[in-house]
Design a protein around this motif. Structure first.
Motif, PDB file in Angstrom:
ATOM      1  N   ASN A 309       0.855  -1.186   0.000  1.00 17.29           N
ATOM      2  CA  ASN A 309       0.000   0.000   0.000  1.00 17.29           C
ATOM      3  C   ASN A 309       0.892   1.237   0.000  1.00 17.29           C
ATOM      4  O   ASN A 309       1.497   1.576   1.027  1.00 17.29           O
ATOM      5  N   ASN A 320      -6.049  -3.206   3.366  1.00 20.92           N
ATOM      6  CA  ASN A 320      -5.047  -3.863   4.214  1.00 20.92           C
ATOM      7  C   ASN A 320      -5.654  -5.038   4.969  1.00 20.92           C
ATOM      8  O   ASN A 320      -5.044  -6.110   5.091  1.00 20.92           O
ATOM      9  N   VAL A 330       1.083  -7.564   4.594  1.00 20.22           N
ATOM     10  CA  VAL A 330       0.922  -6.172   4.169  1.00 20.22           C
ATOM     11  C   VAL A 330       2.133  -5.342   4.552  1.00 20.22           C
ATOM     12  O   VAL A 330       2.646  -5.438   5.671  1.00 20.22           O
ATOM     13  N   THR A 332       3.114  -1.096   4.179  1.00 21.86           N
ATOM     14  CA  THR A 332       2.483   0.161   3.813  1.00 21.86           C
ATOM     15  C   THR A 332       3.349   1.351   4.189  1.00 21.86           C
ATOM     16  O   THR A 332       4.194   1.269   5.089  1.00 21.86           O
ATOM     17  N   SER A 338      -3.284   4.110   7.876  1.00 23.56           N
ATOM     18  CA  SER A 338      -2.892   2.876   7.200  1.00 23.56           C
ATOM     19  C   SER A 338      -2.064   1.948   8.092  1.00 23.56           C
ATOM     20  O   SER A 338      -2.273   0.739   8.072  1.00 23.56           O
ATOM     21  N   ALA A 342      -2.876  -1.996   9.033  1.00 24.76           N
ATOM     22  CA  ALA A 342      -1.886  -3.012   8.657  1.00 24.76           C
ATOM     23  C   ALA A 342      -1.656  -4.008   9.782  1.00 24.76           C
ATOM     24  O   ALA A 342      -1.102  -5.083   9.557  1.00 24.76           O
TER      25      ALA A 342
END
Length: 395
Positions: A309, A320, A330, A332, A338, A342
């Motif tokens: 991401n 996520n 994941v 990011t 975010s 995650a």
């Protein structure tokens, strides 16, 4: 209990699916639910909840007002007056607002009604539009004018784009007047990051609760498919990115730059691209147009080796959660909420550091040779907990 939700879409994309997930659960418990929406098609199985506000023409005319006069939220007056008459007939116990931007509803008419209706009101913020004079996110440009009064907006040409006037100062003042002093209003945010911003804004006078978004782990789970075979990815390390709309802020430029650094062992897959974007991708990126099929999404998540991401501004991206629930780790950028979505196993990288991102991708391959651990962790993101938390607030 009768609940009315208001959102720009119904049953599609992240906010639309959140609404229908809540509606399904509430209906199973014997409640009555309607979702008032402004635009796009509603999947057949959710039409039982749907009530459209206005028409395509209303949306277009509202969009013109936004483009010419920076008037997002101040069009669709006639459509909203008609909608409020429908609301009075429906007579809900709870009104749950979601995204009220998107060129479909007039916030002056809506909040004049909310101020006097005597209903319990919940407002879930999925971005920052409610407390700015123009934009829905400001991380990318590092702007903090929303704290004391917007003016000379550095993002006038970003959504909701204005090609001429900058009305951000007046919009901020009008929003502050409209959104303040509403009785029995609770603000909900999916992330602690956004909750902290709300408390610094003119909405900080309200009770703010954090309810993390949830996903349907009956759908988002390791799902076998022929995706890798069909796309010639059987011997590749697949890096996946998913977005409903791709642009520089969502990391499209960074993915293209990342593609220059990976060798032939890797392949990038991006879901949600436009026709125009598909035409300019490098050979080592496979582009896929937007899909509203959650089963297809689950198959693609499951086929990937790592979900990346590269967003530069986001609230609490459910992509996520969906990736992890499908058994895919994941990584990011350290952006907005975010890192929160995650989870404890997600790897967080500073924005723009693609060398570090590539290093972490390769490390993931060594740490997570199979997806069993990620699947178990992903189960905790089940939407059931989100629904329980919302029902507590409703009551």
């Amino acid at each position: 209990m009768k609940i009315l939700m208001i959102n720009v879409v119904c049953g599609i994309r992240s906010t639309g699916r959140i609404c229908t997930d809540l509606a399904d659960a509430l209906t199973e418990q014997g409640h009555t639910v309607k979702i008032a929406y402004g635009r796009e098609e509603v999947p057949e199985n959710y039409k039982k909840y749907a009530h459209r506000i206005g028409s395509d023409l209303d949306v277009k005319m509202h969009g013109v007002k936004a483009r010419l006069f920076d008037g997002c939220g101040f069009g669709s007056k006639r459509a909203t007056i008609e909608f409020i008459e429908w609301v009075k007939d429906y007579d809900p116990d709870v009104i749950h607002l979601h995204n009220i931007h998107g060129y479909y509803i007039n916030i002056e008419v809506l909040f004049d009604y909310l101020r006097t209706c005597g209903k319990k009101i919940i407002w879930t913020l999925h971005d920052c539009w409610a407390f700015t004079g123009h934009c829905s996110h400001f991380d990318f440009v590092g702007c903090d004018r929303w704290k004391s009064g917007c003016h000379n907006c550095p993002q006038k040409k970003e959504y909701p784009r204005s090609i001429s006037f900058d009305n951000s100062k007046r919009n901020w003042i009008r929003k502050k007047e409209l959104f303040s002093g509403i009785k029995d209003l609770t603000i909900v945010t999916p992330s602690k990051w956004l909750a902290d911003l709300v408390r610094e804004s003119f909405l900080g006078c309200y009770d703010v609760k954090v309810v993390n978004n949830g996903i349907d782990t009956q759908v988002f789970k390791p799902t076998p498919s022929d995706f890798r075979k069909k796309n010639g990815l059987e011997s590749k390390i697949v890096i996946l990115g998913v977005a409903s709309v791709w642009d520089k802020r969502k990391g499209l430029d960074d993915f293209i730059e990342l593609a220059k650094s990976i060798d032939d062992n890797y392949k990038i897959v991006l879901v949600g691209l436009s026709d125009k974007q598909l035409k300019v991708l490098p050979d080592n990126i496979i582009g896929i147009k937007r899909t509203n099929s959650v089963k297809e999404l689950a198959e693609i998540y499951s086929a990937a080796d790592v979900f990346v991401n590269l967003t530069y501004e986001d609230n609490y991206p459910t992509v996520n959660l969906e990736a992890q629930a499908c058994g895919t780790p994941v990584t990011t950028y350290d952006t907005g909420g975010s890192p929160e979505s995650a989870g404890e196993t997600g790897i967080i990288v500073e924005k723009g550091n693609l060398n570090k991102m590539l290093f972490e991708i390769e490390k993931f391959r060594q740490i997570h040779p199979d997806n069993t651990e990620m699947q178990l962790l992903g189960m905790k993101y089940n939407k059931v907990q989100m629904i329980k938390e919302h029902i507590k607030i409703y009551e």
